[in-house]
Every structure is written in structure tokens, then in C-alpha cells.
Design an enzyme around this catalytic site. Structure first.
Site, PDB file in Angstrom:
ATOM      1  N   GLY A 144       0.802  -1.224   0.000  1.00  0.00           N
ATOM      2  CA  GLY A 144       0.000   0.000   0.000  1.00  0.00           C
ATOM      3  C   GLY A 144       0.826   1.260   0.000  1.00  0.00           C
ATOM      4  O   GLY A 144       1.942   1.316  -0.498  1.00  0.00           O
ATOM      5  N   CYS A 145       0.238   2.292   0.556  1.00  0.00           N
ATOM      6  CA  CYS A 145       0.748   3.659   0.470  1.00  0.00           C
ATOM      7  C   CYS A 145       1.950   3.886   1.381  1.00  0.00           C
ATOM      8  O   CYS A 145       2.362   3.023   2.142  1.00  0.00           O
ATOM      9  CB  CYS A 145      -0.360   4.640   0.839  1.00  0.00           C
ATOM     10  SG  CYS A 145      -1.912   4.348  -0.018  1.00  0.00           S
TER      11      CYS A 145
END
Length: 364
Positions: free
Chosen positions: A12-13
Site C-alpha cells: 500500500g501507500c
């Protein structure tokens, strides 16, 4: 063709943060340089930053940052603002040309104070008035979006990689005692300027790595209290939850953390301290719809401090480091080492256990 094992698949981020407990101001380039080692955690569809203490000359005024899709929309919104606020300064937010940043909207900021006569007639305090104004613009004025609305702080975000976004906004020209940052890797929501992180309301700002499977339940609950989720991404609701719990309900940061990342019922049952058992039972029961499920690591920025929090199963990475009066938080240790090569006490917080750092009173 690249196959599995030959290409990095990040979880993810990217998130990062730095704060000086002494209130010492740091140039904004410290935070966007910290995002470079985590480049592969983003995909160019969103990057952003929040800085605290960056507007000392206007510290008593709300700094409203807005995106507009046209000059006509800007004119209409300014007429609306002039009916509600004293506007002491209005200007385009300075940017530089970055080839990777494209299709930018009109980006404006205003330093404002609510009319006291209007606050009296509506019987509202100024924070509630500003929050309602933000909701009204974002939900009822097409083509206008308030993406920052706190005092002595500001958010800067765009579609792009975070290091490019930082250069675009000339963050090296700002100084703040606290910075938070985000590089976006959207999976099921669109990449657009308003959907980049941080998400803010008043002086709260949220960056988030993960996915909220409880979004619909969280949104339905919070919208009963005047909040409106209009920005096409799940993370927006976390900001409104925190505003509701901390400002409206008056919970402490620890208590708010125990709502959104609540301990398991079995953990509560095993507590030997009766007062603690009753408190956690009360919070889980009263705010059941504000439990955030799914993998997440978040950083909440606010006036005078920040809080970092993992989901209770710790399904997303987050590490913390220290050096002298500074505390560093990031998805990866490499980011912390970029901010401070000699960072000490590197550690990973446990799931559901908040890391709360505050600037000493009066320092900023």
C-alpha cells in the site's frame, strides 16, 4: 515481462511524519525528501503534506486552502466567504512548474476570521462554524473544494508522486514544527486532486496506509452529525471521526484510539482493573459504529502534536525513531534515516497502541 519475485509489490501507500517537541521549525524539504526512498509505495495518483506552524504571521486566522475548477467558481465561492468571514488576505498559493504535475486546478488560499456577529446569531463557536462552512462548500458548491482549514497550518496535495508534489508547492520555502506526508497507491477509488491525502478538517489532518472495510458503517454514523463524505475515498471518514470524537465529544487521544482501533472483547474481559474494563466496555458499546476495520496505519496531525496508530492486528507497517527533541514516523526505516541518519530507538509500535507526541506547552 516481469514476474512475481522480480518486481516489488509494496503493502500500500507511504506515510511519514516528523515533529520537534521543542517547537523548532524545520524546512519542508525534510519531509518531501523523506518520501523518496518509498517511491515504489506510490503510483503517481496522489501525494501530499501538512505542515504545522507554517503561518506564524497569520496564526490567529483560519487558513483556507481551496481548489477551483474555474474562475467563475472562484468568484462565486469568494462571494459566499465574504458573507461569513473577514478576509485579511487572499492569494494564489505559490507553485513551480513540474512536468510530472499536470491538469492542476486553480489553487487559492485565504486567511479569514468568522464574523462574531454571525457566531452570536447562530449560537455557534468558531470551530463549529468553520467546520460547517467547509462541509457546505464541499457538498453544495460544485467545482470548489476546501482541502485545508486550520489555524497556523496548511495542507498541500496533488495528483503525482509525493516528492514531485513537494517541489510543485515549494515546500522548502515553508518552516513548521511538525510535518506529515503521504504517497498514494489507490486500489478501489479514483486518483484526483481532492482525493489525495492528507484529509483535513480544522487543524486535524490524516494520512492513511490501508483500506477501510467498515467505511459504509462509519460513514452512515458520522453523517448523522452533519459531516458529509464527498471526496470519493474511504480515508476521508477517519478525519471526521477524529473531529467528532476529539472536538465534539471531548475524548482524549488515547480514548479516541481505543474507539477506532478498539481492543478485542476478550482483551477487555481479561483486564483486572475494573475502572479500565468499564471504560473500554463503555467506549466500544457507545461508539460501535466508529470501529475502523481493515488494515491501516495512520498519522493524525493536530495543533501541537501528532498521533500514530496501527490497526489492532498490525496489518500495515509503521516504525518510529527519535533523535534529541525530534520524533520520526514512517512506513519504512529508510525514510526515517533520510530525515535523520543517526536516528535512535527505532521501534515498531504494537497494533492498536497509539504513539502520541506533543510539543511542550508554549513552544510554538
Amino acid at each position: 515481462m516481469k514476474v512475481e519475485g522480480q518486481v516489488r509489490i509494496p503493502s500500500g501507500c507511504a506515510i511519514a511524519a516528523v515533529i520537534s517537541k521543542e517547537g523548532k521549525r524545520m524546512s519542508g524539504d525534510i519531509i518531501y525528501n523523506a518520501m523518496k526512498p518509498m517511491h515504489d509505495r506510490s503510483n503517481g495518483l496522489g501525494g501530499g503534506f501538512s505542515g504545522y506552524g507554517i503561518y506564524p504571521e497569520y496564526k490567529d486566522f483560519y487558513a483556507l486552502h481551496l481548489f477551483y475548477d474555474s474562475r467563475a467558481t472562484r468568484k462565486k465561492c469568494e462571494e459566499f466567504l465574504k458573507d461569513r468571514f473577514e478576509i485579511v488576505k487572499s492569494e494564489k498559493i505559490p507553485t513551480r512548474t513540474i512536468p510530472e504535475i499536470k491538469d492542476e486546478p486553480i489553487i487559492w488560499r485565504y486567511f479569514v476570521a468568522p464574523f462574531k456577529s454571525l457566531l452570536c446569531s447562530l449560537q455557534l463557536d468558531e470551530k463549529e462554524f468553520v467546520a460547517r462552512t467547509v462541509m457546505k462548500i464541499n457538498s453544495e458548491l460544485p467545482g470548489a473544494y476546501v482541502f485545508s482549514s486550520g489555524k497556523n497550518m496548511g495542507t498541500f496535495k496533488a495528483v503525482g508522486y509525493p516528492e514531485d508534489v513537494g517541489g510543485f508547492y515549494k515546500l522548502e520555502e515553508y518552516e513548521g514544527y511538525c510535518w506529515i506526508a503521504h504517497g498514494r497507491y489507490p486500489t478501489n477509488t479514483p486518483g484526483w486532486w481532492g482525493g489525495a491525502h492528507p484529509f483535513t478538517l480544522l487543524d486535524w489532518s490524516i494520512v492513511h496506509n490501508g483500506e477501510i472495510s467498515s467505511y459504509d458503517a462509519n460513514r452512515r454514523f458520522i453523517e448523522m452529525f452533519g459531516y458529509k463524505c464527498t471526496l470519493q475515498t474511504d480515508t476521508e471518514v477517519i478525519t471526521y471521526i477524529m473531529d467528532y470524537l476529539l472536538r465534539v465529544q471531548g475524548l482524549t487521544l488515547d480514548e479516541a484510539a481505543s474507539v477506532v482501533a478498539a481492543p478485542f472483547w476478550s482483551t477487555i474481559e481479561d483486564k483486572t482493573n475494573l475502572a479500565e474494563k468499564e471504560k473500554y466496555t463503555f467506549l466500544r458499546t457507545l461508539f460501535a459504529s466508529l470501529l475502523i476495520t481493515g488494515p491501516f496505519s495512520i498519522v493524525l496531525g493536530f495543533e501541537g502534536g501528532l498521533m500514530a496508530l496501527n490497526d489492532r492486528l498490525k496489518l500495515r507497517s509503521m516504525v518510529v525513531g527519535e533523535k534529541e527533541d525530534k520524533v520520526f514516523i514512517a512506513s519504512e526505516e529508510a525514510s526515517i534515516r533520510t530525515m535523520e541518519p543517526d536516528a535512535q530507538n527505532i521501534w515498531a509500535p504494537a497494533g492498536g497502541e497509539p504513539v502520541i507526541v506533543k510539543v511542550k506547552e508554549g513552544a510554538f
